[in-house]
Scaffold this motif. Structure first.
Motif, mmCIF file in Angstrom:
data_model
loop_
_atom_site.group_PDB
_atom_site.id
_atom_site.type_symbol
_atom_site.label_atom_id
_atom_site.label_comp_id
_atom_site.label_asym_id
_atom_site.label_seq_id
_atom_site.Cartn_x
_atom_site.Cartn_y
_atom_site.Cartn_z
ATOM 1 N N PHE A 1 0.828 -1.207 0.000
ATOM 2 C CA PHE A 1 0.000 0.000 0.000
ATOM 3 C C PHE A 1 0.861 1.255 0.000
ATOM 4 O O PHE A 1 0.487 2.277 -0.571
ATOM 5 C CB PHE A 1 -0.917 -0.004 1.224
ATOM 6 N N LEU A 2 2.025 1.163 0.636
ATOM 7 C CA LEU A 2 2.883 2.341 0.763
ATOM 8 C C LEU A 2 3.744 2.508 -0.485
ATOM 9 O O LEU A 2 4.428 1.575 -0.902
ATOM 10 C CB LEU A 2 3.783 2.204 1.994
ATOM 11 N N PRO A 3 3.725 3.690 -1.093
ATOM 12 C CA PRO A 3 4.563 3.929 -2.269
ATOM 13 C C PRO A 3 6.039 3.992 -1.888
ATOM 14 O O PRO A 3 6.394 4.229 -0.730
ATOM 15 C CB PRO A 3 4.066 5.288 -2.782
ATOM 16 N N LEU A 4 6.890 3.786 -2.868
ATOM 17 C CA LEU A 4 8.345 3.828 -2.726
ATOM 18 C C LEU A 4 8.888 2.660 -1.915
ATOM 19 O O LEU A 4 10.094 2.465 -1.842
ATOM 20 C CB LEU A 4 8.822 5.144 -2.074
ATOM 21 N N ILE A 5 8.024 1.898 -1.269
ATOM 22 C CA ILE A 5 8.467 0.744 -0.491
ATOM 23 C C ILE A 5 8.164 -0.512 -1.290
ATOM 24 O O ILE A 5 9.046 -1.128 -1.856
ATOM 25 C CB ILE A 5 7.792 0.730 0.894
ATOM 26 N N GLY A 6 6.913 -0.886 -1.360
ATOM 27 C CA GLY A 6 6.508 -1.964 -2.238
ATOM 28 C C GLY A 6 6.795 -3.355 -1.705
ATOM 29 O O GLY A 6 7.494 -3.538 -0.702
ATOM 30 N N PRO A 7 6.267 -4.378 -2.386
ATOM 31 C CA PRO A 7 6.400 -5.767 -1.924
ATOM 32 C C PRO A 7 7.836 -6.265 -1.849
ATOM 33 O O PRO A 7 8.130 -7.185 -1.082
ATOM 34 C CB PRO A 7 5.604 -6.556 -2.977
ATOM 35 N N TRP A 8 8.729 -5.682 -2.644
ATOM 36 C CA TRP A 8 10.117 -6.164 -2.645
ATOM 37 C C TRP A 8 10.753 -6.069 -1.263
ATOM 38 O O TRP A 8 11.670 -6.825 -0.943
ATOM 39 C CB TRP A 8 10.958 -5.367 -3.649
ATOM 40 N N LEU A 9 10.258 -5.137 -0.424
ATOM 41 C CA LEU A 9 10.823 -4.979 0.913
ATOM 42 C C LEU A 9 10.614 -6.233 1.757
ATOM 43 O O LEU A 9 11.342 -6.458 2.724
ATOM 44 C CB LEU A 9 10.177 -3.774 1.603
ATOM 45 N N MET A 10 9.647 -7.073 1.368
ATOM 46 C CA MET A 10 9.422 -8.314 2.105
ATOM 47 C C MET A 10 10.041 -9.517 1.415
ATOM 48 O O MET A 10 10.774 -10.285 2.028
ATOM 49 C CB MET A 10 7.915 -8.545 2.301
ATOM 50 N N TYR A 11 9.757 -9.681 0.112
ATOM 51 C CA TYR A 11 10.172 -10.945 -0.496
ATOM 52 C C TYR A 11 11.676 -11.010 -0.775
ATOM 53 O O TYR A 11 12.247 -12.105 -0.783
ATOM 54 C CB TYR A 11 9.360 -11.249 -1.758
ATOM 55 N N VAL A 12 12.343 -9.878 -0.984
ATOM 56 C CA VAL A 12 13.793 -9.919 -1.207
ATOM 57 C C VAL A 12 14.542 -10.339 0.063
ATOM 58 O O VAL A 12 15.348 -11.287 0.029
ATOM 59 C CB VAL A 12 14.303 -8.563 -1.747
ATOM 60 N N PRO A 13 14.318 -9.685 1.231
ATOM 61 C CA PRO A 13 14.990 -10.176 2.448
ATOM 62 C C PRO A 13 14.610 -11.614 2.807
ATOM 63 O O PRO A 13 15.459 -12.384 3.268
ATOM 64 C CB PRO A 13 14.518 -9.192 3.529
ATOM 65 N N MET A 14 13.337 -11.978 2.590
ATOM 66 C CA MET A 14 12.921 -13.350 2.890
ATOM 67 C C MET A 14 13.680 -14.353 2.036
ATOM 68 O O MET A 14 14.193 -15.363 2.532
ATOM 69 C CB MET A 14 11.413 -13.512 2.658
ATOM 70 N N GLY A 15 13.745 -14.078 0.730
ATOM 71 C CA GLY A 15 14.440 -14.995 -0.162
ATOM 72 C C GLY A 15 15.917 -15.114 0.166
ATOM 73 O O GLY A 15 16.474 -16.225 0.218
ATOM 74 N N LEU A 16 16.566 -13.976 0.408
ATOM 75 C CA LEU A 16 17.997 -14.001 0.739
ATOM 76 C C LEU A 16 18.246 -14.689 2.076
ATOM 77 O O LEU A 16 19.246 -15.405 2.244
ATOM 78 C CB LEU A 16 18.541 -12.567 0.771
ATOM 79 N N GLY B 1 14.259 -20.160 -1.187
ATOM 80 C CA GLY B 1 14.660 -18.762 -1.324
ATOM 81 C C GLY B 1 14.637 -18.300 -2.769
ATOM 82 O O GLY B 1 14.160 -17.199 -3.083
ATOM 83 N N ILE B 2 15.147 -19.144 -3.675
ATOM 84 C CA ILE B 2 15.135 -18.795 -5.104
ATOM 85 C C ILE B 2 13.703 -18.670 -5.614
ATOM 86 O O ILE B 2 13.366 -17.740 -6.357
ATOM 87 C CB ILE B 2 15.920 -19.848 -5.914
ATOM 88 N N LEU B 3 12.842 -19.610 -5.204
ATOM 89 C CA LEU B 3 11.441 -19.565 -5.647
ATOM 90 C C LEU B 3 10.733 -18.321 -5.124
ATOM 91 O O LEU B 3 9.913 -17.716 -5.833
ATOM 92 C CB LEU B 3 10.711 -20.825 -5.175
ATOM 93 N N ILE B 4 11.034 -17.921 -3.883
ATOM 94 C CA ILE B 4 10.429 -16.698 -3.336
ATOM 95 C C ILE B 4 10.843 -15.485 -4.161
ATOM 96 O O ILE B 4 10.013 -14.627 -4.497
ATOM 97 C CB ILE B 4 10.836 -16.516 -1.859
ATOM 98 N N LEU B 5 12.129 -15.393 -4.503
ATOM 99 C CA LEU B 5 12.614 -14.257 -5.290
ATOM 100 C C LEU B 5 11.990 -14.242 -6.685
ATOM 101 O O LEU B 5 11.593 -13.186 -7.189
ATOM 102 C CB LEU B 5 14.137 -14.304 -5.387
ATOM 103 N N ILE B 6 11.893 -15.409 -7.314
ATOM 104 C CA ILE B 6 11.308 -15.474 -8.662
ATOM 105 C C ILE B 6 9.821 -15.135 -8.613
ATOM 106 O O ILE B 6 9.322 -14.314 -9.401
ATOM 107 C CB ILE B 6 11.533 -16.869 -9.278
ATOM 108 N N TYR B 7 9.097 -15.775 -7.691
ATOM 109 C CA TYR B 7 7.655 -15.528 -7.587
ATOM 110 C C TYR B 7 7.379 -14.072 -7.209
ATOM 111 O O TYR B 7 6.478 -13.432 -7.764
ATOM 112 C CB TYR B 7 7.044 -16.464 -6.543
ATOM 113 N N GLY B 8 8.164 -13.541 -6.254
ATOM 114 C CA GLY B 8 7.960 -12.160 -5.840
ATOM 115 C C GLY B 8 8.223 -11.178 -6.967
ATOM 116 O O GLY B 8 7.444 -10.242 -7.189
#
Length: 352
Positions: free
Chosen positions: A242-257, A270-277
């Motif tokens: 919902f918040l601009p400039l932040i976006g879903p990547w703030l969750m799925y990138v740290p989770m995948g890594l 982790g790879i699947l989370i990054l690809i799906y995200g």
């Protein structure tokens, strides 16, 4: 003199009635705003069910009822199911949380996950936050009238949504009918407010709900987490999307890594989370869903959404999450309208 005195009494009575009504309605302002947002979101669905005929009558009434029920039944089921899971978890872990052993286990888990020296501080802060949240939740659900109050609020929410949906077209016609044609500024203001509502409720709120739903499907398929963990992840995904400039990547990138680097056997998840995200939570929403839903001139400035989302609750409590961005968005609309249509406003002031 007597006429002026009675006129003053009449104005006083009118203000007293309006003030009393405002005091009563203030307790429901958050519920009404969420109901209005829901009605605005499912308004096209009601139009589809009615074949585009939004005149008052049995056909549009049935279309509105069908649209509300189509949303209400899944929401009620999810809420009851989620409440059952949360209460079970709370009953099983409340004593452990209060005794402090939960916090110690959290610190140990963070240290094992590779957080090192920060695990002590991070575990303490998270433990304190979880303890405060569970205390508040336990106090709330153990109140004798909690279930009744929640049921009444939910019923009022869907009833208000129905009336906003059914009476909305006639209310807008009534407002437009009583605005003289020569009042160009008011017509422009109504059009601009509609764009702001569309940008906030459709462009941001509905898109965030869709992203959260996609995240729920992906996280469940890849990770199979406990339901309470899945609910937390989906809720956080809704907030960050919902918040601009932040976006879903703030969750799925740290989770995948985190899965790839720190958890045994977590490379493939982790790879699947990054690809799906990247595909379903960023590319598809940004390049297909959002452009389909949002008009180019309907968006609110990202900074105003951030300030409204975080600043609104400090001023108005939980309801400020919606009221904050809405008020700042309307302020943006009025300022931009003055800048772009200043000549219309100047004509209005000259007539006054």
């Amino acid at each position: 003199m007597a006429i002026h005195r009675w006129r003053f009494v009449g104005i006083f009575i009118l203000l007293a009635i309006l003030g009393g009504a405002a005091m009563v309605m203030w307790n429901f302002i958050g519920l009404l705003l969420v109901s209005f947002a829901m009605a605005y979101i499912i308004y096209p669905l009601a139009g589809y069910f009615s074949g585009g005929n939004r005149k008052a009558g049995r056909k549009y009434l049935t279309a509105c009822l069908s649209s509300v029920l189509l949303v209400a039944l899944p929401v009620i089921y999810i809420m009851i199911y989620s409440l059952n899971v949360i209460l079970q978890w709370l009953i099983e872990n409340f004593g452990m949380i209060q005794s402090g052993s939960f916090t110690e286990g959290l610190k140990s888990g963070l240290d094992s996950a590779g957080f090192g020296v920060v695990s002590e501080r991070l575990g303490s802060e998270l433990g304190r936050l979880i303890s405060s949240a569970t205390d508040a939740l336990w106090t709330q659900v153990t109140q004798p009238t909690w279930f009744l109050e929640t049921s009444i609020s939910l019923a009022l929410f869907f009833v208000a949504t129905f009336y906003f949906l059914y009476e909305g077209p006639r209310l807008m016609e009534l407002i437009k009918k009583h605005i003289p044609t020569r009042e160009k500024f008011l017509h422009e203001l109504m059009s601009t407010i509609d764009k702001i509502f569309y940008g906030l409720f459709i462009g941001h709120l509905l898109t965030s709900v869709i992203i959260a739903g996609l995240a729920a499907v992906g996280f469940w398929a890849i990770l199979r987490p406990p339901l309470i963990t899945l609910g937390f992840l989906v809720g956080m995904m809704f907030v960050v999307s919902f918040l601009p400039l932040i976006g879903p990547w703030l969750m799925y990138v740290p989770m995948g890594l985190w899965y790839m680097a720190l958890l045994p056997g977590g490379t493939m998840p982790g790879i699947l989370i990054l690809i799906y995200g990247s595909l379903m939570l960023t590319i598809v929403p940004d390049f297909y869903i959002r452009p389909k839903l949002v008009r180019r001139d309907a968006d609110i400035h990202p900074l105003l959404i951030l300030l409204g989302f975080f600043g609104g609750p400090f001023v108005m409590g939980f309801k400020g999450i919606i009221i904050g961005p809405l008020v700042l968005g309307l302020a943006q609309a009025i300022v931009m309208l003055y800048i772009e249509k200043r000549h219309i406003l100047e004509d209005l002031f000259k007539r006054l």
